[in-house]
Design an enzyme around this catalytic site. Structure first.
Site, PDB file in Angstrom:
ATOM      1  N   SER A 142     -43.806 -15.055  14.428  1.00  0.00           N
ATOM      2  CA  SER A 142     -44.692 -14.140  15.463  1.00  0.00           C
ATOM      3  C   SER A 142     -44.244 -15.276  16.587  1.00  0.00           C
ATOM      4  O   SER A 142     -44.325 -16.671  16.656  1.00  0.00           O
ATOM      5  CB  SER A 142     -46.189 -14.304  15.160  1.00  0.00           C
ATOM      6  OG  SER A 142     -46.765 -14.276  16.548  1.00  0.00           O
ATOM      7  N   TYR A 155     -53.839 -18.439  13.051  1.00  0.00           N
ATOM      8  CA  TYR A 155     -52.756 -17.370  12.746  1.00  0.00           C
ATOM      9  C   TYR A 155     -51.690 -18.499  13.997  1.00  0.00           C
ATOM     10  O   TYR A 155     -50.745 -18.041  13.173  1.00  0.00           O
ATOM     11  CB  TYR A 155     -53.247 -16.363  13.496  1.00  0.00           C
ATOM     12  CG  TYR A 155     -51.873 -14.769  13.857  1.00  0.00           C
ATOM     13  CD1 TYR A 155     -51.953 -13.876  12.789  1.00  0.00           C
ATOM     14  CD2 TYR A 155     -51.333 -15.093  15.669  1.00  0.00           C
ATOM     15  CE1 TYR A 155     -50.832 -13.173  12.717  1.00  0.00           C
ATOM     16  CE2 TYR A 155     -49.752 -13.865  14.750  1.00  0.00           C
ATOM     17  CZ  TYR A 155     -50.488 -12.757  13.463  1.00  0.00           C
ATOM     18  OH  TYR A 155     -49.378 -11.806  13.645  1.00  0.00           O
TER      19      TYR A 155
HETATM   20  P1  NAD Z   1     -51.136  -3.706   9.798  1.00  0.00           P
HETATM   21  O1  NAD Z   1     -52.584  -4.262   9.711  1.00  0.00           O
HETATM   22  O2  NAD Z   1     -50.931  -2.794  10.339  1.00  0.00           O
HETATM   23  O3  NAD Z   1     -49.925  -4.312   8.212  1.00  0.00           O
HETATM   24  C1  NAD Z   1     -50.671  -5.484   7.060  1.00  0.00           C
HETATM   25  C2  NAD Z   1     -50.703  -4.343   5.977  1.00  0.00           C
HETATM   26  O4  NAD Z   1     -50.355  -5.948   4.767  1.00  0.00           O
HETATM   27  C3  NAD Z   1     -50.767  -3.800   4.925  1.00  0.00           C
HETATM   28  O5  NAD Z   1     -50.572  -2.956   4.736  1.00  0.00           O
HETATM   29  C4  NAD Z   1     -52.075  -4.183   4.511  1.00  0.00           C
HETATM   30  O6  NAD Z   1     -53.299  -3.986   3.285  1.00  0.00           O
HETATM   31  C5  NAD Z   1     -51.004  -5.698   3.918  1.00  0.00           C
HETATM   32  N1  NAD Z   1     -51.868  -7.029   3.473  1.00  0.00           N
HETATM   33  C6  NAD Z   1     -53.120  -7.545   3.856  1.00  0.00           C
HETATM   34  N2  NAD Z   1     -53.790  -8.546   2.854  1.00  0.00           N
HETATM   35  C7  NAD Z   1     -52.498  -7.959   2.188  1.00  0.00           C
HETATM   36  C8  NAD Z   1     -52.406  -9.271   0.553  1.00  0.00           C
HETATM   37  N3  NAD Z   1     -52.988  -9.483   0.902  1.00  0.00           N
HETATM   38  N4  NAD Z   1     -51.772  -8.807   0.067  1.00  0.00           N
HETATM   39  C9  NAD Z   1     -51.037  -8.038   0.111  1.00  0.00           C
HETATM   40  N5  NAD Z   1     -50.964  -7.186   1.487  1.00  0.00           N
HETATM   41  C10 NAD Z   1     -52.016  -7.291   2.449  1.00  0.00           C
HETATM   42  O7  NAD Z   1     -50.201  -5.254  10.399  1.00  0.00           O
HETATM   43  P2  NAD Z   1     -48.795  -5.591  11.126  1.00  0.00           P
HETATM   44  O8  NAD Z   1     -49.669  -5.341  12.486  1.00  0.00           O
HETATM   45  O9  NAD Z   1     -48.244  -4.530  10.442  1.00  0.00           O
HETATM   46  O10 NAD Z   1     -48.332  -6.760   9.969  1.00  0.00           O
HETATM   47  C11 NAD Z   1     -47.196  -6.741   9.605  1.00  0.00           C
HETATM   48  C12 NAD Z   1     -46.872  -8.535   9.851  1.00  0.00           C
HETATM   49  O11 NAD Z   1     -46.469  -8.974  11.396  1.00  0.00           O
HETATM   50  C13 NAD Z   1     -48.173  -9.784   9.879  1.00  0.00           C
HETATM   51  O12 NAD Z   1     -47.524 -10.935   9.382  1.00  0.00           O
HETATM   52  C14 NAD Z   1     -48.260 -10.162  10.904  1.00  0.00           C
HETATM   53  O13 NAD Z   1     -48.711 -11.650  11.514  1.00  0.00           O
HETATM   54  C15 NAD Z   1     -46.910  -9.053  11.643  1.00  0.00           C
HETATM   55  N6  NAD Z   1     -46.425  -9.654  13.497  1.00  0.00           N
HETATM   56  C16 NAD Z   1     -47.665  -9.010  13.951  1.00  0.00           C
HETATM   57  C17 NAD Z   1     -47.512  -8.734  15.029  1.00  0.00           C
HETATM   58  C18 NAD Z   1     -48.097  -7.330  15.976  1.00  0.00           C
HETATM   59  O14 NAD Z   1     -48.109  -6.733  16.877  1.00  0.00           O
HETATM   60  N7  NAD Z   1     -48.092  -6.029  15.359  1.00  0.00           N
HETATM   61  C19 NAD Z   1     -46.834  -9.428  15.882  1.00  0.00           C
HETATM   62  C20 NAD Z   1     -46.119 -10.800  15.656  1.00  0.00           C
HETATM   63  C21 NAD Z   1     -46.514 -10.704  14.094  1.00  0.00           C
END
Ligand code: NAD
Length: 260
Positions: A142, A155
């Site tokens: 991130s 985080y």
């Molecule tokens: P999201 O909440 O839309 O999706 C996350 C997915 O991970 C879900 O399908 C959930 O069921 C799954 N998950 C959660 N815990 C789990 C576990 N213990 N085992 C297996 N699956 C699990 O989130 P997102 O925004 O798509 O985020 C995905 C990644 O991107 C994360 O690592 C997040 O930190 C990172 N990220 C997101 C953003 C943002 O702005 N959305 C920015 C930077 C990084």
């Protein structure tokens, strides 16, 4: 560069960024395991992507903090397709509290999903990649791998930690043709971010509009969210790049929120 016929495992791929990465890979001819907590949600996403792209995705139940579930899930993919070429350790959650109010169990849960999850999935995939003499391990970082924000102690700590893990995998993996890199997105409008908007507004005592325009997008060059497709394109680059020239790196995709 191509991912045609490559076997890819994407964790947390039932929705959000993971689902978009899976779609990008499938569109290029890859065989993708959609790994997520809930098998039916994972399979539903696999079915949806297969019907869009005439692909070969499968759903796999995998809680990334459960050692046995990770080992079993990765083995099931290898049993199904005979190899694993790309791992995207993407599963993640967000929890926001001021440090002095951060419940210890929530701190440990967040660190485990991001760090134990990346470690366990990498450890399960590496022996297969070593046997093949190639592989790409992509960890979802991130902007918070590089920068801090209030309320996000767990985080920010976890996302900084992933940089270290990727660099070690790059060094240990090089002789086996295994590369490892980190993607560092800015704010992407997924359920993970939608949930934070009212939470941050409440904790910071500001409006939801201010959370979006000042806290989330205030430092971007154009006040725009990064999209799931933007992130998927970087995930494609890291997965398909053919040599060790691109390893141990982290790439920020954030509309200029953070520049280095
Ligand atoms: P999201 O909440 O839309 O999706 C996350 C997915 O991970 C879900 O399908 C959930 O069921 C799954 N998950 C959660 N815990 C789990 C576990 N213990 N085992 C297996 N699956 C699990 O989130 P997102 O925004 O798509 O985020 C995905 C990644 O991107 C994360 O690592 C997040 O930190 C990172 N990220 C997101 C953003 C943002 O702005 N959305 C920015 C930077 C990084």
């Amino acid at each position: 560069m191509t991912l045609k016929d490559k076997v890819c495992i994407v964790t947390g791929a039932a929705r959000g960024i993971g689902a978009s990465i899976a779609a990008r890979y499938i569109a290029d001819g890859a065989r993708v395991a959609i790994a997520d907590l809930d098998l039916s949600a994972a399979q539903e996403t696999a079915d949806r992507l297969n019907s869009l792209h005439a692909g070969e995705a499968i759903g796999v139940a995998m809680n990334v903090v459960d050692e046995l579930a990770v080992d079993t899930g990765v083995q099931a993919v290898v049993d199904h397709w005979g190899r694993v070429d790309v791992l995207v350790s993407n599963a993640g959650i967000q929890t926001v509290h001021k440090l002095q109010d951060f419940p210890f169990d929530e701190w440990k849960k967040l660190l485990a999903i991001h760090l134990d999850g990346a470690f366990l999935t990498s450890r399960a995939c590496m022996p297969h990649m070593i046997a093949q003499g190639s592989g790409s391990i992509i960890l979802m970082g991130s902007v918070h791998s590089k920068e801090a924000s209030p309320l996000k102690s767990a985080y920010v700590t976890a996302k900084h930690g992933l940089l270290g893990l990727a660099r070690v995998i790059a060094k240990e993996g090089a002789e086996h043709g295994i590369r490892s890199n980190v993607i560092c997105p800015g704010f992407v409008k997924t359920p993970l971010v939608e949930k934070q908007i009212p939470e941050q507004a409440r904790t910071l005592g500001i409006s939801e509009d201010e959370v979006v325009n000042r806290v989330m997008l205030g430092n971007t060059v154009d006040q725009e969210f990064t999209t799931v497709e933007d992130v998927a394109e970087i995930a494609y680059l890291f997965a398909a790049f053919p040599t060790n020239a691109l390893t141990g790196q982290s790439l920020i995709v954030s509309h200029g929120w953070f520049m280095e």
